[in-house]
Every structure is written in C-alpha cells, then in structure tokens.
Design a protein around this motif. Structure first.
Motif, PDB file in Angstrom:
ATOM      1  N   GLY A 240       0.821  -1.204   0.000  1.00 37.05           N
ATOM      2  CA  GLY A 240       0.000   0.000   0.000  1.00 37.05           C
ATOM      3  C   GLY A 240       0.856   1.254   0.000  1.00 37.05           C
ATOM      4  O   GLY A 240       1.952   1.281   0.579  1.00 37.05           O
ATOM      5  N   TRP A 286      -3.684  -3.866   2.177  1.00 38.76           N
ATOM      6  CA  TRP A 286      -3.515  -3.839   0.718  1.00 38.76           C
ATOM      7  C   TRP A 286      -3.080  -5.218   0.236  1.00 38.76           C
ATOM      8  O   TRP A 286      -2.046  -5.415  -0.389  1.00 38.76           O
ATOM      9  CB  TRP A 286      -2.550  -2.750   0.262  1.00 38.76           C
ATOM     10  CG  TRP A 286      -2.805  -2.355  -1.152  1.00 38.76           C
ATOM     11  CD1 TRP A 286      -2.094  -2.739  -2.244  1.00 38.76           C
ATOM     12  CD2 TRP A 286      -3.871  -1.539  -1.650  1.00 38.76           C
ATOM     13  NE1 TRP A 286      -2.637  -2.217  -3.395  1.00 38.76           N
ATOM     14  CE2 TRP A 286      -3.734  -1.463  -3.051  1.00 38.76           C
ATOM     15  CE3 TRP A 286      -4.935  -0.861  -1.042  1.00 38.76           C
ATOM     16  CZ2 TRP A 286      -4.604  -0.740  -3.853  1.00 38.76           C
ATOM     17  CZ3 TRP A 286      -5.803  -0.134  -1.841  1.00 38.76           C
ATOM     18  CH2 TRP A 286      -5.632  -0.086  -3.227  1.00 38.76           C
ATOM     19  N   ASP A 298      -8.363  -4.327   1.855  1.00 39.05           N
ATOM     20  CA  ASP A 298      -7.628  -3.487   2.796  1.00 39.05           C
ATOM     21  C   ASP A 298      -8.557  -3.077   3.928  1.00 39.05           C
ATOM     22  O   ASP A 298      -9.722  -2.732   3.706  1.00 39.05           O
ATOM     23  CB  ASP A 298      -7.080  -2.246   2.100  1.00 39.05           C
ATOM     24  CG  ASP A 298      -6.097  -1.489   2.975  1.00 39.05           C
ATOM     25  OD1 ASP A 298      -4.883  -1.745   2.867  1.00 39.05           O
ATOM     26  OD2 ASP A 298      -6.534  -0.647   3.789  1.00 39.05           O
ATOM     27  N   ASN A 309      -6.552   4.682   0.225  1.00 41.73           N
ATOM     28  CA  ASN A 309      -6.995   3.606  -0.668  1.00 41.73           C
ATOM     29  C   ASN A 309      -7.540   4.155  -1.982  1.00 41.73           C
ATOM     30  O   ASN A 309      -7.257   3.620  -3.058  1.00 41.73           O
ATOM     31  CB  ASN A 309      -8.062   2.764   0.023  1.00 41.73           C
ATOM     32  CG  ASN A 309      -7.484   1.882   1.117  1.00 41.73           C
ATOM     33  OD1 ASN A 309      -6.289   1.588   1.122  1.00 41.73           O
ATOM     34  ND2 ASN A 309      -8.325   1.458   2.039  1.00 41.73           N
TER      35      ASN A 309
END
Length: 421
Positions: A240, A286, A298, A309
């Motif tokens: 992420g 993620w 996530d 996100n």
C-alpha cells in the motif's frame, strides 16, 4: 468447555467493542490494574514496545516484531481486532496462541471467583500477557486498542512508545478535534521513556512535543528523519502507498530501540522487513489475493485510510485502464460525512457493491446505499446482503483487466476472507 464453547462464552459474557460498539467500551485502567495484580503482574516478566496511532499501528507493530524475530529474540505480538481467527490477536514468533491455552486461561478465570467484570479487551489482553510470560518471551510488541491514555494496555512501562499518526476516528470517545485525539494517544508517553512519532503537524505536533517535555521523554519525529536511501534498503511485501510512511516510522523506532541497548543488526532489519508476512502473518493490508482480475482487500476504515486507498485505486486505474469494482461496507457508528465524498474522485464507470458485515455494529446496507448515492450521485451501485455475495457479483462482472477492491470496514474484509477459507 471445548474451544468453540470457550469462545462463545468469551464473546457472550464480555462483549467486544469491535462487534457492538459503545456498549462494550470501558475506559480507565482500574480494572486492568486489578486484573493484572490478580494474575501476578505477568507483563513485568518481559520487555515491551507500545504502539498507538489512528492508522498504521498494526503494520508498524508487525514490522518491528518481524525484525526482532530475525534478530533472534523470542517475540510476542499483541494486536486487534482479529480478522478470521480470534487467536490472531496474540502470537509468539508468529505462531498463534494454542486453542488449549485459550481454554485453560478462561477456565482459570471462571473458576477463580474473580468478582470484577473486565471488558472483552481487558481479559483478552491479560490472556496474552499471561501466555507471553509463560512462553518466556524476550520482548513483546503491544498494539493499543483505542486511544492510549485510558486504553487497558497502558499499564505497561515499555522500552519505547510509538505513535504512528493522528486522524479523525472514534471521536465520540477520544475527542472532536485532532488535538484532543492526539492528547489521548500521547497518554502512552511515559516519564523518561523514549517516544517516536510517525507523522504530526500543527496543533498535533505541539501536543506531542508538550507531552514529551512534561514527562522528560526523549522524542524523535520520524517524519523529520526521512532517509530515502535507508528506507529503500528495507524492501517489504506490504504494497500500500501508506506503507512508505509506516516503513519510515518502524525504521526510526528500531533505531531508537538500539539506543536503549536492544541489539538489532542491519541485516536483521533487512530480513525482518522483507519477511514480515511470513514471520508475523500480517493480513488485510492492501492484500493482493488474485490476478486477472486483480483482487485486493484493505482494512483501512477511517478518513485517512479510505483517502489513501482511493488515491492508490486511482493510480492503478490510470496504469491499467481496467474498470474498478468496489465492495464496501461500514460500521453504523462511523462518521461518514467526511468519508463517502472521498469516492467521488474515482472514475465515473466505477461500480460500488454496497454490503454489510455480519457483526451487530455493521451499518444496514440499505441505509448505507441511500447515504452513498446521496453523497455520490451518478455512480452505479448494487445492493448485496453479504461481502461474499458482493464479491461474487463483482467477480462475475469483472473482466481480466479490472480491479476488485474489498474494504471500508475491518469486518467486511474479515467476512470476505472467512468466506474464502
């Protein structure tokens, strides 16, 4: 009782905040201190690292634990909530607490005649501390449940306190401004104990600096110590975008641990970051599960987490040009006023599959659908009773180049992962 009966008793007798919300919230340290005394103060039998923050505290906790494991320390890790298995909350060198140990602890508690009524989190925390002591761990990484000052984990005196960042979440308990929330989280900073702050600015930065000055705690501001070369050497499977900040925070925290006398080699740091998932079994951050179409989940669930996100989904769309399919749900007590509008920046052809998790605290999907459509007119939405149903529909509609994202709530992700196990 067998393991299933033990969990049923634990959940029924001691409702957990993550499932039912405010009714299970019991702030204050009195019960934790009394329970700790009753079980012989197990937390004093091992060293600890305390990690708080609105976002990233789970990832930072797992990164630190993984490095300590690679260094050869017998390492405890206490985090919350769990996704699929209750035992995920407590691990030693990556291994979950055995079912037999859970049964034994609850039986000892029930048969003890202890006349107080601890919360689910308080008793679960004590179970972890009791197990860590029995397992003779060298160091345990302890993640705060909520806030910090009044969180039951705050009975520990750690080697190091880490606060990842501050964002709006749990405002009904922690305060209606970022400064008030920061003040609650700053409560884990203790006299003379070094503290590392991952991110802060403005009033929040002032809160942490004032608390450090008040307690005489050496303070390191990781966001002012960004070392691009050092961070680049710490390659991690956590993909992420927000993990870049978590990597920097964990690196500075581990450097500060060295200053306290904890031996940590550069090689252990590299290996610990590289093998964090293998070592600690971190899930739901993620997390890429499939390709063609790409499937990601996530657990980010507040304003900062959702914003990150959405930003990463936009970038993925720009690279692949595949259509976005978002399976989302939220808890009923979440402040959605500043969250739902974040989705407006996604491509107009994005499809949203509105669902709800299987916990009492989940927001009814019909209510969420109405609120979502009001905040984001023009998007295509589908109403789905469960995350599994929502994902099945998204998978049916998605082409090989598309992206399916599951999130909005830890419990949506938990139900989704459970449906795949």
């Amino acid at each position: 009782m067998d393991y299933k009966e033990t969990l049923e008793w634990l959940f029924a007798q001691l409702p957990m905040f993550s499932r039912i919300g405010a009714a299970a919230y019991k702030p204050g340290l009195e019960r934790s201190i009394a329970l700790d005394d009753y079980f012989g103060n197990p937390h004093r039998k091992f060293r600890t690292i305390h990690v708080a923050g609105t976002n990233g505290k789970g990832s930072v906790s797992h990164l630190i634990a993984s490095v300590l494991q690679e260094q050869g320390y017998r390492t405890g890790l206490y985090t919350s909530p769990h996704l699929v298995d209750f035992r995920e909350r407590m691990r030693v060198n990556g291994e979950m607490i055995p079912e037999e140990r859970v049964i034994d602890f609850i039986n000892r508690f029930r048969e003890s005649g202890y006349d107080s009524k601890p919360s689910f989190f308080e008793l679960t925390m004590m179970m972890a501390f009791d197990w860590f002591a029995a397992e003779s761990v060298d160091i345990a990484v302890i993640e705060v449940g909520m806030g910090g000052r009044l969180d039951s984990t705050n009975i520990i005196t750690p080697l190091l306190s880490v606060i990842t960042n501050i964002s709006n979440d749990h405002k009904q308990f922690l305060g209606d401004t970022l400064a008030k929330i920061a003040s609650e989280k700053a409560g884990i900073i203790k006299t003379g104990i070094p503290a590392v702050i991952g991110e802060a600015e403005g009033d929040v930065e002032g809160v942490f600096r004032n608390k450090a000055a008040e307690t005489g705690a050496p303070l390191r501001e990781a966001y002012r110590e960004i070392d691009t070369e050092a961070n680049a050497r710490l390659v991690t499977p956590l993909s992420g975008l927000y993990q870049k900040k978590n990597v920097n925070t964990a690196r500075v925290a581990l450097e500060e641990l060295r200053r306290t006398g904890v031996e940590i080699s550069d090689d252990a740091m590299v290996r610990g970051f590289a093998h964090v998932i293998d070592n600690t079994h971190l899930a739901g951050r993620w997390m890429k599960l499939e390709e063609n179409p790409t499937v990601i989940c996530d657990t980010g669930h507040n304003e900062a987490g959702i914003a990150s996100n959405v930003r990463q989904l936009r970038e993925m769309h720009e690279e692949s040009h595949g259509r976005l399919h978002l399976v989302i749900g939220f808890v009923a007590d979440k402040d959605l006023d500043h969250i739902l509008g974040l989705f407006a920046s996604l491509p107009a052809d994005t499809i949203f599959y509105i669902t709800q998790a299987s916990v009492p605290r989940a927001m009814d999907c019909h209510s969420l659908s109405e609120r979502f459509s009001k905040a984001n007119p023009g998007f295509t939405t589908e109403l789905c009773p469960t995350p599994a149903d929502a994902f099945a529909l998204a998978k049916k509609r998605a082409s090989a180049d598309d992206i399916i994202f599951v999130g909005g709530s830890t419990f949506v992700v938990a139900d989704f992962l459970a449906s795949r196990s």
